[in-house]
Motif scaffolding. Structure first.
Motif, PDB file in Angstrom:
ATOM      1  N   PRO A 136      40.459  34.985  16.399  1.00 51.48           N
ATOM      2  CA  PRO A 136      41.485  36.021  16.218  1.00 51.48           C
ATOM      3  C   PRO A 136      41.043  37.134  15.256  1.00 51.48           C
ATOM      4  O   PRO A 136      41.395  38.292  15.435  1.00 51.48           O
ATOM      5  CB  PRO A 136      42.682  35.261  15.654  1.00 51.48           C
ATOM      6  CG  PRO A 136      42.448  33.837  15.983  1.00 51.48           C
ATOM      7  CD  PRO A 136      40.969  33.659  16.063  1.00 51.48           C
ATOM      8  N   LEU A 137      40.245  36.774  14.258  1.00 51.42           N
ATOM      9  CA  LEU A 137      39.763  37.787  13.316  1.00 51.42           C
ATOM     10  C   LEU A 137      38.733  38.705  13.979  1.00 51.42           C
ATOM     11  O   LEU A 137      38.718  39.910  13.733  1.00 51.42           O
ATOM     12  CB  LEU A 137      39.154  37.110  12.083  1.00 51.42           C
ATOM     13  CG  LEU A 137      40.130  36.289  11.256  1.00 51.42           C
ATOM     14  CD1 LEU A 137      39.409  35.482  10.200  1.00 51.42           C
ATOM     15  CD2 LEU A 137      41.180  37.191  10.624  1.00 51.42           C
ATOM     16  N   ARG A 138      37.882  38.125  14.807  1.00 48.92           N
ATOM     17  CA  ARG A 138      36.915  38.938  15.556  1.00 48.92           C
ATOM     18  C   ARG A 138      37.638  39.936  16.455  1.00 48.92           C
ATOM     19  O   ARG A 138      37.235  41.090  16.565  1.00 48.92           O
ATOM     20  CB  ARG A 138      36.023  38.061  16.424  1.00 48.92           C
ATOM     21  CG  ARG A 138      34.917  37.374  15.700  1.00 48.92           C
ATOM     22  CD  ARG A 138      34.053  36.643  16.753  1.00 48.92           C
ATOM     23  NE  ARG A 138      33.073  35.814  16.153  1.00 48.92           N
ATOM     24  CZ  ARG A 138      31.838  36.217  15.833  1.00 48.92           C
ATOM     25  NH1 ARG A 138      31.474  37.442  16.062  1.00 48.92           N
ATOM     26  NH2 ARG A 138      30.997  35.370  15.293  1.00 48.92           N
ATOM     27  N   GLU A 139      38.701  39.473  17.129  1.00 49.74           N
ATOM     28  CA  GLU A 139      39.456  40.345  18.025  1.00 49.74           C
ATOM     29  C   GLU A 139      40.181  41.447  17.255  1.00 49.74           C
ATOM     30  O   GLU A 139      40.250  42.591  17.714  1.00 49.74           O
ATOM     31  CB  GLU A 139      40.444  39.516  18.839  1.00 49.74           C
ATOM     32  CG  GLU A 139      39.767  38.597  19.835  1.00 49.74           C
ATOM     33  CD  GLU A 139      40.739  37.645  20.515  1.00 49.74           C
ATOM     34  OE1 GLU A 139      41.971  37.836  20.379  1.00 49.74           O
ATOM     35  OE2 GLU A 139      40.268  36.707  21.179  1.00 49.74           O
ATOM     36  N   HIS A 179      39.248  42.728  14.414  1.00 50.01           N
ATOM     37  CA  HIS A 179      38.281  43.604  13.731  1.00 50.01           C
ATOM     38  C   HIS A 179      36.941  43.570  14.464  1.00 50.01           C
ATOM     39  O   HIS A 179      35.948  43.046  13.946  1.00 50.01           O
ATOM     40  CB  HIS A 179      38.106  43.153  12.275  1.00 50.01           C
ATOM     41  CG  HIS A 179      39.385  43.057  11.525  1.00 50.01           C
ATOM     42  ND1 HIS A 179      40.035  44.164  11.023  1.00 50.01           N
ATOM     43  CD2 HIS A 179      40.166  41.991  11.227  1.00 50.01           C
ATOM     44  CE1 HIS A 179      41.149  43.775  10.432  1.00 50.01           C
ATOM     45  NE2 HIS A 179      41.257  42.467  10.544  1.00 50.01           N
ATOM     46  N   PRO A 180      36.888  44.140  15.670  1.00 51.70           N
ATOM     47  CA  PRO A 180      35.685  44.011  16.500  1.00 51.70           C
ATOM     48  C   PRO A 180      34.439  44.696  15.932  1.00 51.70           C
ATOM     49  O   PRO A 180      33.323  44.352  16.307  1.00 51.70           O
ATOM     50  CB  PRO A 180      36.095  44.641  17.831  1.00 51.70           C
ATOM     51  CG  PRO A 180      37.220  45.551  17.494  1.00 51.70           C
ATOM     52  CD  PRO A 180      37.930  44.921  16.328  1.00 51.70           C
ATOM     53  N   ARG A 181      34.588  45.625  15.014  1.00 49.49           N
ATOM     54  CA  ARG A 181      33.429  46.333  14.457  1.00 49.49           C
ATOM     55  C   ARG A 181      32.824  45.629  13.250  1.00 49.49           C
ATOM     56  O   ARG A 181      31.800  46.063  12.739  1.00 49.49           O
ATOM     57  CB  ARG A 181      33.828  47.758  14.101  1.00 49.49           C
ATOM     58  CG  ARG A 181      34.193  48.557  15.358  1.00 49.49           C
ATOM     59  CD  ARG A 181      34.696  49.928  15.064  1.00 49.49           C
ATOM     60  NE  ARG A 181      33.774  50.654  14.209  1.00 49.49           N
ATOM     61  CZ  ARG A 181      34.030  51.836  13.684  1.00 49.49           C
ATOM     62  NH1 ARG A 181      35.186  52.423  13.922  1.00 49.49           N
ATOM     63  NH2 ARG A 181      33.153  52.436  12.911  1.00 49.49           N
ATOM     64  N   VAL A 182      33.443  44.554  12.797  1.00 49.70           N
ATOM     65  CA  VAL A 182      32.924  43.800  11.648  1.00 49.70           C
ATOM     66  C   VAL A 182      31.977  42.729  12.170  1.00 49.70           C
ATOM     67  O   VAL A 182      32.347  41.894  12.988  1.00 49.70           O
ATOM     68  CB  VAL A 182      34.072  43.151  10.834  1.00 49.70           C
ATOM     69  CG1 VAL A 182      33.515  42.287   9.720  1.00 49.70           C
ATOM     70  CG2 VAL A 182      35.005  44.221  10.294  1.00 49.70           C
ATOM     71  N   ALA A 183      30.754  42.758  11.674  1.00 50.23           N
ATOM     72  CA  ALA A 183      29.755  41.765  12.087  1.00 50.23           C
ATOM     73  C   ALA A 183      30.036  40.442  11.378  1.00 50.23           C
ATOM     74  O   ALA A 183      30.226  40.405  10.161  1.00 50.23           O
ATOM     75  CB  ALA A 183      28.355  42.246  11.739  1.00 50.23           C
ATOM     76  N   VAL A 184      30.093  39.380  12.146  1.00 51.67           N
ATOM     77  CA  VAL A 184      30.373  38.050  11.602  1.00 51.67           C
ATOM     78  C   VAL A 184      29.324  37.085  12.126  1.00 51.67           C
ATOM     79  O   VAL A 184      29.026  37.066  13.316  1.00 51.67           O
ATOM     80  CB  VAL A 184      31.779  37.545  12.019  1.00 51.67           C
ATOM     81  CG1 VAL A 184      32.008  36.132  11.529  1.00 51.67           C
ATOM     82  CG2 VAL A 184      32.848  38.482  11.510  1.00 51.67           C
ATOM     83  N   GLU A 185      28.754  36.313  11.222  1.00 51.17           N
ATOM     84  CA  GLU A 185      27.818  35.266  11.613  1.00 51.17           C
ATOM     85  C   GLU A 185      28.434  33.930  11.233  1.00 51.17           C
ATOM     86  O   GLU A 185      28.793  33.717  10.085  1.00 51.17           O
ATOM     87  CB  GLU A 185      26.492  35.429  10.882  1.00 51.17           C
ATOM     88  CG  GLU A 185      25.502  34.336  11.190  1.00 51.17           C
ATOM     89  CD  GLU A 185      24.231  34.457  10.377  1.00 51.17           C
ATOM     90  OE1 GLU A 185      23.576  33.419  10.191  1.00 51.17           O
ATOM     91  OE2 GLU A 185      23.899  35.561   9.933  1.00 51.17           O
ATOM     92  N   GLU A 186      28.581  33.076  12.216  1.00 50.30           N
ATOM     93  CA  GLU A 186      29.136  31.741  11.966  1.00 50.30           C
ATOM     94  C   GLU A 186      27.986  30.797  11.636  1.00 50.30           C
ATOM     95  O   GLU A 186      27.012  30.723  12.374  1.00 50.30           O
ATOM     96  CB  GLU A 186      29.875  31.238  13.202  1.00 50.30           C
ATOM     97  CG  GLU A 186      31.044  32.107  13.584  1.00 50.30           C
ATOM     98  CD  GLU A 186      31.575  31.771  14.962  1.00 50.30           C
ATOM     99  OE1 GLU A 186      31.356  30.645  15.431  1.00 50.30           O
ATOM    100  OE2 GLU A 186      32.206  32.634  15.572  1.00 50.30           O
TER     101      GLU A 186
END
Length: 77
Positions: A8-11, A13-20
């Motif tokens: 839900p956070l990725r959706e 804020h789609p421009r924020v790069a996230v690495e799991e």
């Protein structure tokens, strides 16, 4: 499970790069190590309703002293 929580956070804020990344060990040491490759490390701080000033936990204190990237400590509700 991590992907489900982060989705839900990725959706939102789609421009924020996230690495799991899942690691074993203490949070402070893991985040200090991960901070080598980070542009910014963000951690929460405990609310302090009965104490004056911010109340920082062990993880935030470890990062304040040892992080290799800028650190943002935000209050939690």
């Amino acid at each position: 499970m991590l992907a489900t929580v982060v989705s839900p956070l990725r959706e939102a804020h789609p421009r924020v790069a996230v690495e799991e990344r899942v690691v074993q060990g203490g949070a402070g040491a893991a985040l200090v190590s991960a901070s080598w490759d980070a542009g910014l490390v963000v951690v929460g701080r405990h609310p302090s309703p009965h104490h004056f000033g911010p109340r920082l936990g062990h993880t935030a204190i470890a990062l304040l002293h040892h992080a290799h990237a800028p650190l943002l400590v935000v209050p939690s509700d």
